[in-house]
Write an enzyme that holds these catalytic residues in place. Structure first.
Site, short mmCIF file in Angstrom:
data_model
loop_
_atom_site.label_atom_id
_atom_site.label_comp_id
_atom_site.label_asym_id
_atom_site.label_seq_id
_atom_site.Cartn_x
_atom_site.Cartn_y
_atom_site.Cartn_z
N SER A 15 -0.16 15.45 -8.59
CA SER A 15 0.26 16.77 -8.14
C SER A 15 0.89 17.22 -6.95
O SER A 15 1.18 17.52 -6.20
CB SER A 15 -1.17 17.75 -8.14
OG SER A 15 -2.29 17.45 -7.03
N ARG A 68 -4.17 -9.79 -10.03
CA ARG A 68 -3.39 -8.44 -9.12
C ARG A 68 -2.15 -8.58 -8.77
O ARG A 68 -1.32 -7.86 -8.80
CB ARG A 68 -4.64 -8.40 -8.54
CG ARG A 68 -4.51 -7.35 -7.00
CD ARG A 68 -4.98 -7.07 -5.81
NE ARG A 68 -6.47 -7.14 -6.02
CZ ARG A 68 -7.23 -5.91 -6.98
NH1 ARG A 68 -6.28 -4.89 -6.86
NH2 ARG A 68 -8.28 -5.77 -7.02
N MET A 97 -4.85 4.66 -7.28
CA MET A 97 -6.47 4.07 -7.64
C MET A 97 -6.15 2.80 -7.61
O MET A 97 -7.28 2.45 -8.08
CB MET A 97 -7.47 4.91 -8.68
CG MET A 97 -7.77 6.52 -8.51
SD MET A 97 -7.70 5.87 -6.34
CE MET A 97 -8.10 8.23 -6.15
N LEU A 100 -3.51 -2.80 -3.72
CA LEU A 100 -2.77 -3.70 -4.02
C LEU A 100 -2.83 -5.01 -2.65
O LEU A 100 -3.01 -4.94 -1.59
CB LEU A 100 -1.42 -2.80 -3.01
CG LEU A 100 -0.88 -1.65 -3.03
CD1 LEU A 100 -0.08 -0.27 -3.44
CD2 LEU A 100 -0.56 -2.15 -4.78
N ASN A 114 0.45 6.13 1.69
CA ASN A 114 -0.64 7.03 1.11
C ASN A 114 -1.05 8.40 1.56
O ASN A 114 -0.90 8.43 3.02
CB ASN A 114 -1.49 5.95 1.22
CG ASN A 114 -2.89 6.46 0.11
OD1 ASN A 114 -2.28 6.58 -1.01
ND2 ASN A 114 -4.22 5.75 0.62
N HIS A 116 -4.88 10.81 1.57
CA HIS A 116 -5.39 10.16 1.70
C HIS A 116 -6.31 11.99 1.46
O HIS A 116 -6.38 12.55 2.54
CB HIS A 116 -6.82 8.98 2.36
CG HIS A 116 -8.41 8.45 1.99
ND1 HIS A 116 -8.49 8.11 1.28
CD2 HIS A 116 -9.15 9.18 2.85
CE1 HIS A 116 -9.60 8.10 1.07
NE2 HIS A 116 -10.29 8.60 2.47
N GLU A 150 -5.61 -3.34 4.50
CA GLU A 150 -6.85 -3.28 4.57
C GLU A 150 -7.03 -1.28 3.95
O GLU A 150 -5.49 -0.52 4.61
CB GLU A 150 -7.78 -3.37 6.28
CG GLU A 150 -7.40 -4.99 6.92
CD GLU A 150 -5.70 -5.22 6.84
OE1 GLU A 150 -5.29 -4.29 7.68
OE2 GLU A 150 -5.31 -5.97 7.10
N ASP A 152 -7.03 1.81 3.90
CA ASP A 152 -7.31 2.96 4.33
C ASP A 152 -7.14 3.13 5.58
O ASP A 152 -7.95 3.70 6.28
CB ASP A 152 -8.54 4.17 3.63
CG ASP A 152 -8.32 4.50 2.04
OD1 ASP A 152 -7.00 4.75 1.85
OD2 ASP A 152 -9.47 4.11 1.47
N GLU A 181 -2.48 18.38 1.61
CA GLU A 181 -1.99 17.46 0.45
C GLU A 181 -0.42 17.99 0.63
O GLU A 181 0.46 17.48 0.77
CB GLU A 181 -2.70 16.93 -0.58
CG GLU A 181 -4.47 16.75 0.10
CD GLU A 181 -4.27 15.63 -0.67
OE1 GLU A 181 -4.28 14.75 -1.44
OE2 GLU A 181 -6.07 15.64 -1.04
C1 GAR Z 1 -5.82 12.81 -4.09
O1 GAR Z 1 -6.61 14.10 -3.94
C2 GAR Z 1 -5.95 12.37 -3.11
O2 GAR Z 1 -5.37 12.38 -1.90
C3 GAR Z 1 -6.22 10.89 -3.82
O3 GAR Z 1 -6.34 11.93 -5.17
C4 GAR Z 1 -6.20 12.62 -5.02
C5 GAR Z 1 -4.97 12.60 -6.37
O4 GAR Z 1 -4.35 13.70 -6.80
N1 GAR Z 1 -6.27 10.16 -3.39
C6 GAR Z 1 -6.85 8.65 -2.77
O5 GAR Z 1 -8.43 9.07 -2.87
C7 GAR Z 1 -6.88 7.93 -1.99
N2 GAR Z 1 -7.43 6.70 -2.01
P1 GAR Z 1 -2.98 14.03 -7.26
O6 GAR Z 1 -2.93 13.28 -8.93
O7 GAR Z 1 -3.11 15.69 -7.99
O8 GAR Z 1 -2.12 14.50 -6.70
#
Ligand code: GAR
Length: 209
Positions: A15, A68, A97, A100, A114, A116, A150, A152, A181
């Site tokens: 999204s 990796r 997820m 890197l 990113n 978060h 590191e 987040d 977001e």
């Molecule tokens: C979002 O809430 C994003 O902030 C989170 O995953 C979701 C992805 O939703 N990211 C993390 O937690 C990264 N540490 P989306 O695929 O609908 O954008």
């Protein structure tokens, strides 16, 4: 202004990826195009959504990589192949997820963002919204930050606070945070593309504000 080629890395729903694609389609972000969306998960809904918007979508299978670093070098190859270069491209993590490698992060130094779902540095890592509820905070939110090796912890570009309501569940809180977001990620991308973000140590200066 030359066009900034963007590569979006995803693992699931996508999204936030869609919010950025739409912001470009609606010309809220000018001078940029999403050159490719890459997922480490074949079943990621984001891949279909990207294709529906005419964006190249690639599944890069971690099982085919020896390590990796090998995976990340393959990522780098796909990105470069699509015109997303460490010199003038931009990589966006949107629910990606995988961690890197420092080599990848350094290759794209200062050109990876990113999002978060917490007010960093609170609640890094997985299940940020659940962590916030478990800690009984009154306010949580979301953060767009530059990526450093590191997890987040890179320089913060934008944050939005979201009130935690009595009776919130991980789902209700996540949904309210997600709406924010979708607002701040495209703004951060626009600021980056317009060349208005400058990293000074831990601080991100926003020019022209
Ligand atoms: C979002 O809430 C994003 O902030 C989170 O995953 C979701 C992805 O939703 N990211 C993390 O937690 C990264 N540490 P989306 O695929 O609908 O954008």
């Amino acid at each position: 202004m030359p066009t900034c080629n963007i590569g979006i890395l995803v693992s699931g729903r996508g999204s936030n990826m869609l919010a950025i694609i739409r912001a470009i389609e609606r010309k809220r972000i000018k001078g940029a195009r999403v050159a490719v969306v890459i997922s480490d998960k074949r079943e990621a809904k984001a891949l279909d959504s990207a294709m529906r918007h005419g964006v190249d979508a690639v599944w890069l299978d971690p099982a085919e990589a020896a390590s990796r670093l090998d995976y990340d070098m393959r990522l780098l190859d796909v990105l470069k192949d699509k015109g997303v270069t460490p010199k003038d491209g931009l990589v966006l993590l949107a629910g990606f997820m995988r961690l890197l490698s420092p080599e990848f992060v350094e290759a794209f130094g200062g050109r990876i963002l990113n999002i978060h779902p917490s007010l960093l540095p609170s609640f890094p890592g997985l299940r940020a919204q659940e962590q916030a509820l478990e800690r009984e905070v009154k306010v949580s939110g979301c953060t767009v930050h530059f990526v450093v090796p590191e997890v987040d912890s890179g320089p913060i570009v934008l944050q939005r606070a979201v009130k935690v309501e009595e009776g919130d569940t991980p789902e209700t809180l996540s949904a309210r945070i997600l709406r924010q977001e979708h607002l701040i990620y495209p703004i951060a991308v626009r600021l980056f593309v317009e060349g208005r973000l400058k990293i000074e140590g831990r601080k991100v200066l926003i020019r022209g504000k």
